[in-house]
Scaffold this motif. Structure first.
Motif, short mmCIF file in Angstrom:
data_model
loop_
_atom_site.label_atom_id
_atom_site.label_comp_id
_atom_site.label_asym_id
_atom_site.label_seq_id
_atom_site.Cartn_x
_atom_site.Cartn_y
_atom_site.Cartn_z
N LEU A 239 0.84 -1.21 0.00
CA LEU A 239 0.00 0.00 0.00
C LEU A 239 0.87 1.25 0.00
N TYR A 240 1.93 1.23 0.81
CA TYR A 240 2.82 2.40 0.94
C TYR A 240 3.51 2.70 -0.39
N VAL A 241 4.02 1.64 -1.03
CA VAL A 241 4.74 1.81 -2.30
C VAL A 241 3.77 2.24 -3.40
N THR A 277 16.55 -3.03 3.47
CA THR A 277 16.32 -2.93 4.93
C THR A 277 14.86 -2.62 5.29
N TYR A 278 14.12 -1.99 4.37
CA TYR A 278 12.75 -1.61 4.75
C TYR A 278 11.83 -2.83 4.92
N GLY A 279 12.16 -3.93 4.25
CA GLY A 279 11.29 -5.11 4.35
C GLY A 279 11.87 -6.22 5.21
N PHE A 321 -2.56 22.79 -1.63
CA PHE A 321 -2.38 24.20 -1.28
C PHE A 321 -1.24 24.82 -2.09
N ARG A 322 -0.16 24.07 -2.27
CA ARG A 322 0.97 24.60 -3.04
C ARG A 322 0.62 24.70 -4.53
N ARG A 323 -0.20 23.73 -5.04
CA ARG A 323 -0.56 23.78 -6.47
C ARG A 323 -1.58 24.87 -6.74
N GLY A 341 6.17 35.66 -0.87
CA GLY A 341 4.93 35.65 -1.64
C GLY A 341 4.16 34.36 -1.38
N LYS A 342 4.86 33.29 -0.98
CA LYS A 342 4.18 32.03 -0.63
C LYS A 342 3.56 32.19 0.76
N ARG A 343 2.49 31.44 1.04
CA ARG A 343 1.89 31.48 2.36
C ARG A 343 2.13 30.15 3.08
N PRO A 356 2.87 16.88 10.15
CA PRO A 356 1.88 15.82 10.39
C PRO A 356 2.12 14.62 9.48
N ASN A 357 2.70 14.85 8.30
CA ASN A 357 2.97 13.73 7.39
C ASN A 357 4.00 12.77 7.98
N TYR A 358 4.96 13.29 8.74
CA TYR A 358 5.94 12.42 9.40
C TYR A 358 5.27 11.60 10.50
N LEU A 359 4.32 12.23 11.21
CA LEU A 359 3.61 11.52 12.28
C LEU A 359 2.89 10.30 11.70
N GLY A 360 2.16 10.51 10.60
CA GLY A 360 1.43 9.40 9.97
C GLY A 360 2.39 8.31 9.50
N ASP A 361 3.49 8.73 8.91
CA ASP A 361 4.48 7.78 8.40
C ASP A 361 5.03 6.91 9.54
N LEU A 362 5.27 7.54 10.69
CA LEU A 362 5.84 6.78 11.83
C LEU A 362 4.83 5.81 12.43
N HIS A 392 15.85 13.98 12.09
CA HIS A 392 16.97 14.67 11.43
C HIS A 392 16.47 15.44 10.20
N ARG A 393 15.58 14.79 9.42
CA ARG A 393 15.07 15.42 8.20
C ARG A 393 14.22 16.66 8.55
N GLU A 394 13.44 16.52 9.63
CA GLU A 394 12.60 17.63 10.07
C GLU A 394 13.47 18.83 10.44
N ARG A 396 16.52 19.44 9.28
CA ARG A 396 17.09 20.01 8.03
C ARG A 396 16.05 20.89 7.35
N ASP A 397 14.81 20.40 7.30
CA ASP A 397 13.74 21.14 6.62
C ASP A 397 13.45 22.46 7.36
N GLU A 398 13.46 22.40 8.70
CA GLU A 398 13.20 23.62 9.48
C GLU A 398 14.27 24.67 9.17
N ALA A 403 15.56 29.77 6.65
CA ALA A 403 16.36 30.58 5.71
C ALA A 403 15.46 31.17 4.63
N LYS A 404 14.44 30.41 4.21
CA LYS A 404 13.53 30.87 3.14
C LYS A 404 12.55 31.92 3.65
N TYR A 405 11.94 31.65 4.81
CA TYR A 405 10.79 32.47 5.24
C TYR A 405 11.08 33.42 6.41
N GLY A 406 12.27 33.33 7.04
CA GLY A 406 12.67 34.27 8.10
C GLY A 406 11.64 34.37 9.20
P1 NDP Z 1 7.48 17.58 3.23
O1 NDP Z 1 6.35 17.05 2.41
O2 NDP Z 1 7.29 17.48 4.70
O3 NDP Z 1 7.71 19.07 2.79
C1 NDP Z 1 8.39 20.04 3.53
C2 NDP Z 1 8.11 21.35 2.84
O4 NDP Z 1 6.72 21.67 2.95
C3 NDP Z 1 8.81 22.55 3.44
O5 NDP Z 1 10.14 22.65 2.96
C4 NDP Z 1 7.95 23.68 2.91
O6 NDP Z 1 8.31 23.86 1.52
C5 NDP Z 1 6.55 23.08 2.97
N1 NDP Z 1 5.87 23.43 4.19
C6 NDP Z 1 6.28 23.20 5.47
N2 NDP Z 1 5.37 23.64 6.33
C7 NDP Z 1 4.36 24.19 5.60
C8 NDP Z 1 3.14 24.83 5.94
N3 NDP Z 1 2.75 25.01 7.20
N4 NDP Z 1 2.34 25.26 4.94
C9 NDP Z 1 2.71 25.07 3.64
N5 NDP Z 1 3.87 24.48 3.27
C10 NDP Z 1 4.67 24.04 4.24
O7 NDP Z 1 8.83 16.93 2.75
P2 NDP Z 1 9.49 15.51 2.76
O8 NDP Z 1 10.07 15.31 1.41
O9 NDP Z 1 10.43 15.44 3.93
O10 NDP Z 1 8.32 14.43 3.02
C11 NDP Z 1 7.35 14.01 2.06
C12 NDP Z 1 6.78 12.68 2.51
O11 NDP Z 1 7.72 11.64 2.27
C13 NDP Z 1 6.45 12.63 4.00
O12 NDP Z 1 5.23 12.00 4.19
C14 NDP Z 1 7.56 11.79 4.59
O13 NDP Z 1 7.10 11.10 5.74
C15 NDP Z 1 7.90 10.87 3.45
N6 NDP Z 1 9.29 10.40 3.48
C16 NDP Z 1 9.50 9.06 3.51
C17 NDP Z 1 10.78 8.56 3.53
C18 NDP Z 1 11.00 7.10 3.57
O14 NDP Z 1 12.16 6.68 3.50
N7 NDP Z 1 9.98 6.27 3.70
C19 NDP Z 1 11.95 9.44 3.51
C20 NDP Z 1 11.62 10.85 3.49
C21 NDP Z 1 10.33 11.30 3.47
P3 NDP Z 1 7.73 25.09 0.60
O15 NDP Z 1 7.23 26.11 1.54
O16 NDP Z 1 8.91 25.51 -0.20
O17 NDP Z 1 6.65 24.49 -0.23
#
Ligand code: NDP
Length: 425
Positions: A239-241, A277-279, A321-323, A341-343, A356-362, A392-394, A396-398, A403-406
């Motif tokens: 299902l995940y794949v 390793t995932y399986g 929302f992004r699209r 200009g992005k919200r 929240p997407n990381y929470l569901g994934d975990l 760690h990824r969270e 990096r993303d933060e 840096a992008k949104y200050g």
């Molecule tokens: P995300 O989908 O979490 O995207 C992060 C980006 O979303 C930010 O850089 C920012 O980009 C935008 N964003 C953050 N907060 C907001 C907000 N409040 N409103 C609008 N935009 C926001 O990135 P990932 O690539 O890390 O994850 C994608 C999916 O892949 C997740 O579900 C994750 O769990 C999964 N994943 C799975 C892995 C695996 O090995 N199984 C490995 C890595 C990820 P911007 O503003 O520029 O749009």
């Protein structure tokens, strides 16, 4: 012109910011992680299956090598390269690059999954010994590791012919070991064939479910039929794949495609780490059968369903929302403005926690381990590793978002104080 992209555009000196422990990480990770893959496969195939046993189980040369393995691996990659080139599905544009252009990508990964799955069923029907994948796992992993190294060397060398605007900002430090590891070129292509996009979701990810199926067949050969635990692990991970490939377009906006260069880190992750390793739960179950009551199975299915619901809904909400922020499904959500200009969303799923997407994934990751019971740590490897990876990824993303949104990002953090787990982290 956005202030941040302006700044990035004019940054011509090599980037000196290092991630993953810098040069030390770039030396240790390519040694340590391939050994970890081989170690974990060995342990999961051992009757003890103890990750703590000392000395660790050492495979013989016979167990590590099989002439069939490189044929199967390269044939599999070639099949998916062929499917990638087939004129199936739509073609989408990626985000704008630093020179203002956009690359085109075929959205046909789901077709690749269905066609290769159909071919596999055909081969199974003709009596192909898919269960033999259990014995071939170590040789296949050895080949995948070798291919990862050779391919990364090719990518590193060819990056010196790429124009400077085609290099990843973080992969151009001038330190060869670090740049080889993190990746110099952002979107290496042979003609229209995008090497990073191809590797991201196809041979490795689909290979992972094929290995799982091989383990299910092996279990059926050994015990007459696959166990409920094995069926759950196979179904959850399929299902995940399938979900990742169905929503393939979303990968075009991820950090991997937009920000990271294509080097050893991503190549090895895509081609060796994920499929082997995932399986591990399925490999473990072949040697360590688990009885699962209907009640426990129902609870695990519910947990996976909850995780999948949070994961899918939150990812879809942000992508929509992004699209198109005016789309009725997201137009009424509360947002905050940023200088670019992005919200940023501050209600809905992205108002609950900042990822929240990381929470569901975990939650899903935990549900994949629970069918293996509590007698061993090994089946929990994925959920433990994945928790570390996503934290760690969270982080990096933060840093990238700050840096992008200050100040707008700081406001978002104040409004939504928790990163992944509500009221915990
Ligand atoms: P995300 O989908 O979490 O995207 C992060 C980006 O979303 C930010 O850089 C920012 O980009 C935008 N964003 C953050 N907060 C907001 C907000 N409040 N409103 C609008 N935009 C926001 O990135 P990932 O690539 O890390 O994850 C994608 C999916 O892949 C997740 O579900 C994750 O769990 C999964 N994943 C799975 C892995 C695996 O090995 N199984 C490995 C890595 C990820 P911007 O503003 O520029 O749009």
């Amino acid at each position: 012109m956005r202030p941040n992209s302006q700044a990035l555009k004019h940054r011509s000196s090599p980037d000196t910011e290092r991630e993953f422990g810098g040069t030390l990480g770039a030396i240790c990770i390519p040694i340590f992680l391939p050994l970890t893959v081989l170690f974990l496969i060995c342990v999961s195939q051992c009757p003890d299956a103890s990750v703590l046993q000392w000395p660790p189980p050492l495979p013989s040369t016979d167990q590590l090598w099989d002439h069939l393995a490189p044929v199967l691996l390269l044939g599999w990659i070639a099949l998916h390269a062929l499917l990638y080139l087939m004129p199936l599905g739509k073609v989408s544009e990626g985000l704008a690059l630093r020179d203002g252009t956009r690359l085109k990508y075929p959205i046909n990964g789901f077709h690749g999954l269905c066609i290769s799955g159909g071919l596999l069923m055909l081969l199974l029907g003709l009596g192909a010994p898919l269960g033999h994948l259990f014995e071939l796992l170590l040789p296949l992993a050895v080949c995948a590791i070798a291919v990862s190294f050779l391919f990364s060397i090719y990518l590193y060398i060819r990056s010196f012919w790429a124009p400077s605007h085609a290099l990843a900002l973080g992969g151009n430090t001038g330190n060869p070991l670090y740049d080889f590891f993190i990746g110099r070129e952002l979107n290496p292509r042979i003609g229209k064939f995008d090497l990073k996009y191809f590797c991201e979701l196809r041979p490795g990810l689909i290979g992972w479910v094929v290995i799982n199926l091989g383990m299910l067949v092996k279990e059926a050969e050994l015990r007459g039929s696959p166990s409920l635990a094995m069926i759950l692990v196979n179904s959850f991970q399929l299902l995940y794949v399938a979900d990742a490939l169905w929503n393939e377009e979303a990968v075009l906006t991820t950090m991997d495609i937009v920000h990271d260069g294509f080097g050893f880190m991503l190549v090895f992750g895509d081609l060796a780490w994920v499929p082997f390793t995932y399986g591990l739960q399925a490999v473990f179950l072949v040697v360590h059968p688990q009885a699962l009551t209907a009640l426990k199975a129902a609870a695990i299915i519910a947990l996976n369903g909850l995780g999948y619901y949070i994961f899918r809904k939150s990812n879809s909400q942000k992508n929509q929302f992004r699209r198109d922020p005016t789309h009725p499904s997201v137009a009424r959500l509360e947002t905050i403005a940023t200088a670019t200009g992005k919200r940023l969303l501050v209600s809905g799923w992205w108002g609950l926690v900042r990822h929240p997407n990381y929470l569901g994934d975990l939650l899903m990751a935990l549900a994949w381990s629970l069918p293996c019971g509590f007698s061993h740590l090994l089946p929990y490897f994925y959920v433990i590793y994945f928790t570390v990876l996503l934290i760690h990824r969270e982080d990096r993303d933060e840093r990238q978002c700050r840096a992008k949104y200050g100040v707008a990002w700081d406001t978002y953090c104040r409004r939504v104080p928790y990163r992944i787990f509500p009221y915990i982290y």
